[in-house]
Design an enzyme around this catalytic site. Sequence first.
Site, PDB file in Angstrom:
ATOM      1  N   HIS A 115       1.037  -1.181  -0.083  1.00 55.60           N
ATOM      2  CA  HIS A 115       0.494  -0.097  -0.072  1.00 55.60           C
ATOM      3  C   HIS A 115       0.652   1.294  -0.137  1.00 55.60           C
ATOM      4  CE1 HIS A 115      -3.477  -2.514   1.866  1.00 55.60           C
ATOM      5  NE2 HIS A 115      -3.516  -2.735   0.619  1.00 55.60           N
ATOM      6  N   GLU A 155       1.552   3.845   2.770  1.00 61.47           N
ATOM      7  CA  GLU A 155       1.992   3.436   4.034  1.00 61.47           C
ATOM      8  C   GLU A 155       3.143   3.893   3.939  1.00 61.47           C
ATOM      9  OE1 GLU A 155      -1.764   0.431   4.176  1.00 61.47           O
ATOM     10  OE2 GLU A 155      -0.245  -0.749   4.544  1.00 61.47           O
ATOM     11  N   HIS A 187       2.817  -3.146   7.080  1.00 64.62           N
ATOM     12  CA  HIS A 187       1.906  -2.242   6.522  1.00 64.62           C
ATOM     13  C   HIS A 187       2.072  -0.707   7.337  1.00 64.62           C
ATOM     14  CE1 HIS A 187      -0.969  -4.259   3.503  1.00 64.62           C
ATOM     15  NE2 HIS A 187      -0.092  -5.490   3.925  1.00 64.62           N
ATOM     16  N   GLU A 245       0.976  -3.950  11.541  1.00 70.00           N
ATOM     17  CA  GLU A 245       0.991  -2.332  11.286  1.00 70.00           C
ATOM     18  C   GLU A 245       1.343  -1.777  12.151  1.00 70.00           C
ATOM     19  OE1 GLU A 245      -1.490  -2.349   8.928  1.00 70.00           O
ATOM     20  OE2 GLU A 245      -2.438  -3.783   8.802  1.00 70.00           O
TER      21      GLU A 245
HETATM   22 ZN   LIG Z   1      -2.217  -1.476   3.916  1.00 73.09          ZN
END
Ligand SMILES: [Zn+2]
Length: 1159
Positions: A840, A843, A937, A1022
């Site tokens: 992504h 990010e 992420h 994350e």
């Molecule tokens: Zn992500």
Amino acid sequence: MEIREPELKLCKIHGKSASDDDKGSQDENVEILATFAQATSVLLHSLSRYLSVLSLQNSSDKASILAILQVLSDLLSVGTDRRIYYMISKGGSEALLQTLVDTARSPSPDYDILLPLFRLMAKVGLRDKKFGQKALELEALDVTLILARKNLSHSHNLLHCLWALRVFASSVTTGAMLGINGAMELLFKVISPYTRKHTRTIRAATEVLAALLKSKSNSRRAVNRGFVTSLLRLHQDWHSHDVTDTYVLIRHGLLLCLRHIVTLRSGREAFLAANGMETLFSIAQTCLDKKSMEPVTSVALQILRQCYPESPLPLVTDTSAYTFPAPGSTSSGLPQAPPEEDFEDDGEEEIDKDSDVEAVKEDDDLETDMNKLSSKPGLDRPEEELAQYDAMCPELSCSFEELEPKYGDDLTLKDTLYASRNHVPSAASQCFNREHSSWGRGSEDTVHTSILDTVKSGKSRIQLFSKQRHLTNVNQSIKQNGLGIDSSGHDTSGIQASLEEAACDIESISCPRITSSFSNFPEPEESKEAAEKLLHTHPKHIPFHDPHLYMAHAMRTRSAVGFEMMAFPDFWGHCPPPTAQPMLNRKWGVQRIKILEDVRRFLQQSDVINKVVFSLDEPWPVQGPVSDCLRFDSKFESGNLRKAIQVREFEYDLLINADVNSSQHQQWFYFKVSGMRAATPYRFNVLNCEKPNSQFNYGMQPTLYSVKEALLGRPAWIRTGSEICYYKNHYRPNAATMEGASGKRYYTLTFAVTFPHNEDACYLAYHYPYTYSSLMTHLEILERSIDPRQVYFRQDSLCQTLGGNPCPLVTITAFPESNSAQHLEQFRCRPYQVITARVHPGESNASWVMKGTLEFLISSDPVAKLLRENFVFKIIPMLNPDGVINGNHRCSLRGEDLNRQWLLPQAHLQPTIYHAKGLLHYLSSIGRGPVVFCDFHGHSQKKNVFLYGCSMKETLWQAGCTVGGAALLEDVSYRMLPKILDKLAPAFTMSSCSFLVEKSRASTARVVVWREIGVSRSYTMESSYCGCNQGPYQGLQFGTSELEEMGAMFCLGLFILELKSASCSHELLAQATTMLNADVLDHYLQRCGSSSSNSNSRSTEVDDEPCCMEEINYSADSSSDPEPNFTELDRQIQECAFQKDEEEKEEGTGWRRRSIPQS
Ligand SMILES: [Zn+2]
């Protein structure tokens, strides 16, 4: 008389339990409760028997009924609500309602019975969710309405009827029925313009009316009868006369009525037509600073937000300004996200709300199909295709014949060459403050100085640092306009002077050109020279960065539109500030001030400039070279500002570009701004954000990089901005592109920035940028800086992206000790670890974590050395280079989320995913599937760093399925790594981890690698965009150092995981013990072993933020209406029962109504 006995008994109970309460005993005595239950049953039984058998004409029966009511009331007025709920469960509500109906229907209703009955009913009814329904069935609505009509001039009796109506109306269906029977018209007879008489009754009437208007049919009726205008005038009248703010609750009640009405479109139209915006705007403004007016202000703002007319975004089209002829993409058939729920459903439906709806929805997403949950290793492509990945794993076949001669080299020379280059990334070790370095920096340190010294438990040192960090705010140095002293304590006034002189050059050097062949640009060479000169005169060594190398890579990077400039920060480099920055303390009321400003902009447009000063869509340049407004630019790697509109002198509306070939995903932003004045707050409103909430509401700030600061020796991205808030606005997608997204809403991010210098060039971003060219530069420097005797480092290209950029694949391990058969064997048997990141593009935090991982793995830290000697790391640091380059937030050049393509990726559509998966399949096919797979992420809603993993058992359990035999055998080893990281890494917390497999995530890397490749430790890691609310970094926002540290800590976690695993060799354990501080190691091995974490992964699945101190939701949705306040109505009833209202004495004087004033 038979009533005597229970009565006596009850009096005893009453006395006893009251004294119990006084003593503050926790539980009610069981015995008492039992007796109470018994007594209640007797009483209810007696009550209904009296009612059915006797006529109320008989005076002794009346006495009995009164006695029962009195005892019930006494019973219920002490102890907890449990007594009331018990009574409800025993049919208490029905008994009371029946008594009411029977009493009221007698030829001359006896108010001696009715009044205490109403009081009891209100108390019980509030706590009985079905009370309205029961009242409807027992026909209590009609009799109460009739009684209320009869008592219009008798306010004490009327007040009691209103309480009953209010509890009836707490059910929407019953409310609608009351509306049909004329309850609203009745209430309008009670609610008068300003008066000091009967105010308690008036207030109760407004509250009943507000409750009735929750029903949409009632609201519709109210609109048709012109109640909107009446309510506005009534409110205005009370507002202007009630100068001492005595009757705030009446004013609040009137606004609540309006708020329910304007949830209807027709209600909003009526409100606008009655000049409601102007009226409420001026009322809200006068109330804003008065704490006592809080209830009024807050509802007024909700109404204003709800009624603010929608308008299309000020863009020619919502689709991205950038398009790319990607294979397989159809321009109109872009994948659209399902629209968010529309809060303004105008339907007839009137359902009593069910608070469990949300939870049910979440659990619905859990995968419960055993077939889809069980590991199904299997190929998604012909087996022969896997052969191509041989070339990406040369370590498996290399004979290392060249190894021997190496040892013949001049070792002394090599030692000096590499010793200085060895570098361990650390939370604070970079150029600003070497003295604060929290872990070893190279081979000159003893082996005991290791990453292990910085882990959580032994980290009183880190704790200290973070405390200090609170005291020294980087912003302070910036706020002094950068004059004076640089970080090393040197006077910089000389440089400052030369900078001022060169002010006109700032513009040209701040966005260095990549090529010199762009003809439209007047003096390319000059600009290039200026950059060269700057590098020469302001040298700044930034570890693992080189501006020249960056420029060389940027020239090779291919963007969809062909960027020709570089952003100065990426070119020049970033040195994290010495201290992490604390989260911003949100000033209370910042959102309402912003909203009132928005309303003012709508109502008073005279001072609004509304001048477009930058746009990707309109002919360039929009602005002249000399102008008094800011200048913007974003045509560089990862830049994505689409349009800037000057609203007022120091305020700008900004619009972010949608992801390429898409019309959505605006969240990430990165742009350049110049031509500013120092020490002047500029306000920026980013109008088209998409996420429904943001950490910007919870302490997060955007990041700023000042070119002048960089030239003064402080090249750093810092968190900046004040008065930040994020809220739903009134913009809608453009009509032309609305198809499929009709419910879509936008959110405004607003913040104020005070720039450090006059005429500076600054860059603002959502988060610390990290471009593709930065990655390529970094990898080249890493490769150059390793000691080839110690580190096997290889950079291959996984594939070409759609945009024509190579996607790098990095291999890190240690060379075999020698090319002896035994050493080669050890080398070829090393298990694999696979780490990926940045699928992504928005990010960027994931890239900083990855940077930390890479730098740690090649470092001289003893842990890194052991990791290299025991594993082969396959790392894909950027799975979506094209997205990163073109400033996307979420997608690839095809406008699709690549982390939803792992099930069936195709080589020509999602090449990076196809080959990443292919490589994993290949490793698995030769029996070398990775020990751990992790995809890095960034998380925009939560704080800290945490892992998502996959567990069939936990998923089934959470979904409430009975766990089958196969599931029971599930290995729980997936929990080990997060538990270890929880102990080691300051930023990491187990409490946010989750191991549930959601249907909506079936095609993410984590789930597919777990299921199809059979990797039980398959994770998403994350990292918050914001910072931490626990551990040593609690209250701090992440800087790049903290993110890099997390990357290193992740590697340490892999190491401890191996030491703790059953397969760990004695040799490695012995090595670990001799090389590392044995005490520290012991400590960790033990602590990690004891499973202290019993965190319930589910409890943290929901957003970890409270509902915010101010309502985030733009729509004044009636479901957010607070439940009726029990204690408040109880208090009113109590007050009334004991005090002979002065209003009673006024009864004779009648009730003169003033007519509603005509304005
Ligand atoms: Zn992500």
